[in-house]
Design a protein around this motif. Structure first.
Motif, PDB file in Angstrom:
ATOM      1  N   ALA A  30      69.282  27.158  69.211  1.00  0.00           N
ATOM      2  CA  ALA A  30      69.548  28.591  69.359  1.00  0.00           C
ATOM      3  C   ALA A  30      70.258  28.957  68.012  1.00  0.00           C
ATOM      4  O   ALA A  30      70.224  30.302  67.558  1.00  0.00           O
ATOM      5  N   LEU A  94      70.074  34.859  74.885  1.00  0.00           N
ATOM      6  CA  LEU A  94      68.849  34.621  74.393  1.00  0.00           C
ATOM      7  C   LEU A  94      67.789  35.554  74.704  1.00  0.00           C
ATOM      8  O   LEU A  94      66.959  35.854  73.855  1.00  0.00           O
ATOM      9  N   GLY A 186      62.348  31.553  71.644  1.00  0.00           N
ATOM     10  CA  GLY A 186      63.431  32.228  72.388  1.00  0.00           C
ATOM     11  C   GLY A 186      63.161  31.938  74.019  1.00  0.00           C
ATOM     12  O   GLY A 186      64.002  31.491  74.805  1.00  0.00           O
ATOM     13  N   ALA A 189      63.594  28.432  75.007  1.00  0.00           N
ATOM     14  CA  ALA A 189      65.400  28.190  74.735  1.00  0.00           C
ATOM     15  C   ALA A 189      65.690  28.680  76.304  1.00  0.00           C
ATOM     16  O   ALA A 189      66.579  28.141  76.710  1.00  0.00           O
TER      17      ALA A 189
END
Length: 480
Positions: A30, A94, A186, A189
């Motif tokens: 990230a 996120l 993203g 994640a």
């Protein structure tokens, strides 16, 4: 910070390298997405400006808006994580960053782009500090160096590979894909964060310190804005100086308030830990000067020596290679020599690697240049990881959240100061070149600029010599 999810935290500790390394890798990924996004955009600005019908200089506001949003909100990250839980905040950060990236690629106006960059900044301001806090809270002391090394590499690698990657994407696809690529990354994640991220939060909910948030936000806003103004080619020194002075006054107000408040936004007690205090002081200067190298080297090769962007980028990749090559050796070296000895010895190599850049010339053997930059990358990686690991080595668990917030704030300022110091040192080098009558020597302003940066790095290194011999021994477990 007491955990409301002790079963998750205990599982993380018992699983050792399994769960902890998984969380650290997720957070590092990230970080890399966030850091890369901030550097890759620079080379795409001309194409983006054409699409929006403005000049590239006018579009710099998109970069500035992102950095200023980060700077203002980072001081509140510790409180937000304690209040709402690390897993929730990290996952939401996120999501915000990913959605903002999508709309950055879809926007058709400067106003829309700037607004989406502000939204990205909100996500980034929570993502990076909260992610680091989770790793610090769930990593056993004997694995802290490895975890910190994992979190450090995005900040080292992104500034080097970002510009050439941005140029490649812009040339062979379009600038929109700089942002679209964040969307699948993203989403993956977010799913992983919901599955493996511990839900750490504080059992006792502190009230939000509005005055502290206002004071620290104003401090960061003025200092980052002032430093960025100084780094620009066309700058009003009076305006920049006034902005920085305002930031310093706000800093005084912040410290005064945080020391007296009953429930401060950031607890300054962690600064009483000698190793943390020294790494925040001398380490801040070292991080700033070392961060100036990726900014100065491409400029020297292209502007000073007349190389093409491809040639300059190829040479600077040697720094990236040095960063990667040092990673496997970081933990063994720290455990063999201890923090103080290694940071001083490696710090000397950092100073010399910057100093010897002053002796590079357009006709220098390419192999010699590559070796020097590779050594610089090695020492740069070790110093970043060593300082970051030592910073938290002796901080009590109860003070970890505030220490992490202070450290994240310091990193943000050091990043801005690095570019500013690089720009100012080059300008000072140009003045010295004219004064000394060396204008006929190609790239002399950049050479003298590196001498200045090396001297400033030596000043930061002096503070490291004040560490106790056993500093961080609970983490380094020095073998002898």
């Amino acid at each position: 910070m007491a955990s409301s999810d002790t079963r998750t935290e205990n599982a993380a500790e018992k699983s050792g390298s399994g769960r902890i390394s998984g969380v650290a890798l997720l957070v590092a990924s990230a970080f890399f997405m966030e850091f890369l996004d901030g550097t890759v955009i620079a080379t795409a600005l001309p194409d983006m400006a054409k699409a929006f019908g403005v000049s590239a200089i006018d579009l710099n506001i998109g970069i500035s808006a992102y950095l200023l949003t980060l700077a203002m909100l980072i001081p509140a990250s510790g409180w937000v994580a304690e209040r709402f839980g690390a897993r929730t905040v990290f996952s939401l950060a996120l999501l915000i960053f990913t959605v903002a990236s999508l709309f950055c690629g879809l926007t058709e106006s400067v106003t829309g782009f700037v607004l989406m960059r502000v939204l990205q900044g909100i996500g980034g301001a929570m993502m990076v500090p909260v992610g680091r806090l989770v790793v610090l809270r769930t990593t056993p002391k004997d694995q802290l160096i490895k975890a910190i090394a994992t979190l450090t590499w995005p900040a080292l690698v992104a500034p080097i590979i970002g510009p050439p990657l941005g140029g490649f994407i812009t040339t062979y696809a379009s600038w929109h894909w700089i942002f679209f690529l964040n969307v699948p990354l993203g989403l993956v994640a977010i799913v992983l964060a919901m599955r493996i991220m511990p839900g750490l939060s504080a059992e006792e909910k502190r009230p939000f310190d509005v005055v502290g948030f206002t004071a620290t936000g104003l401090t960061m806003l003025c200092l980052v804005c002032g430093l960025e103004m100084l780094s620009q080619q066309q700058v009003s020194l009076l305006s920049a100086a006034a902005t920085i002075v305002a930031g310093l006054l706000a800093l005084w107000w912040s410290i005064r308030h945080l020391q007296r408040a009953s429930a401060p936004l950031i607890d300054l007690a962690s600064l009483r830990v000698p190793s943390f205090r020294i790494t925040m002081r001398g380490g801040f200067l070292l991080r700033a000067t070392i961060s100036s190298a990726p900014f100065m080297l491409p400029l020297m090769f292209q502007v000073g020596f007349g190389m093409s962007a491809f040639e300059a980028g190829s040479l600077v990749l040697a720094v990236f290679a040095g960063n990667l090559a040092m990673k496997p050796a970081t933990t063994p070296l720290i455990r063999r020599f201890g923090f103080r000895t290694l940071l001083i010895g490696n710090g000397v190599i950092c100073v010399l690697s910057l100093f010897f850049c002053a002796f590079l010339a357009p006709d220098s053997p390419q192999m010699l240049t590559l070796v020097l930059l590779f050594i610089g990358g090695l020492s740069r990686s070790m110093q970043f990881t060593g300082i970051s690991s030592l910073a938290f080595a002796e901080v009590p668990a109860a003070q970890m959240s505030s220490a992490n917030t202070l450290f994240s704030t310091s990193l943000q300022l050091a990043s801005g100061l690095g570019v500013t110091l690089g720009a100012l040192s080059i300008r000072a080098g140009a003045l010295l070149t004219d004064w000394l009558g060396y204008a006929d020597i190609q790239g002399m302003a950049f050479k003298l600029g590196f001498v200045i940066i090396a001297l400033i790095t030596a000043v930061g290194l002096y503070d490291i010599t004040r560490l106790e011999a056993a500093a961080g021994s609970n983490v380094s477990r020095k073998t002898r």
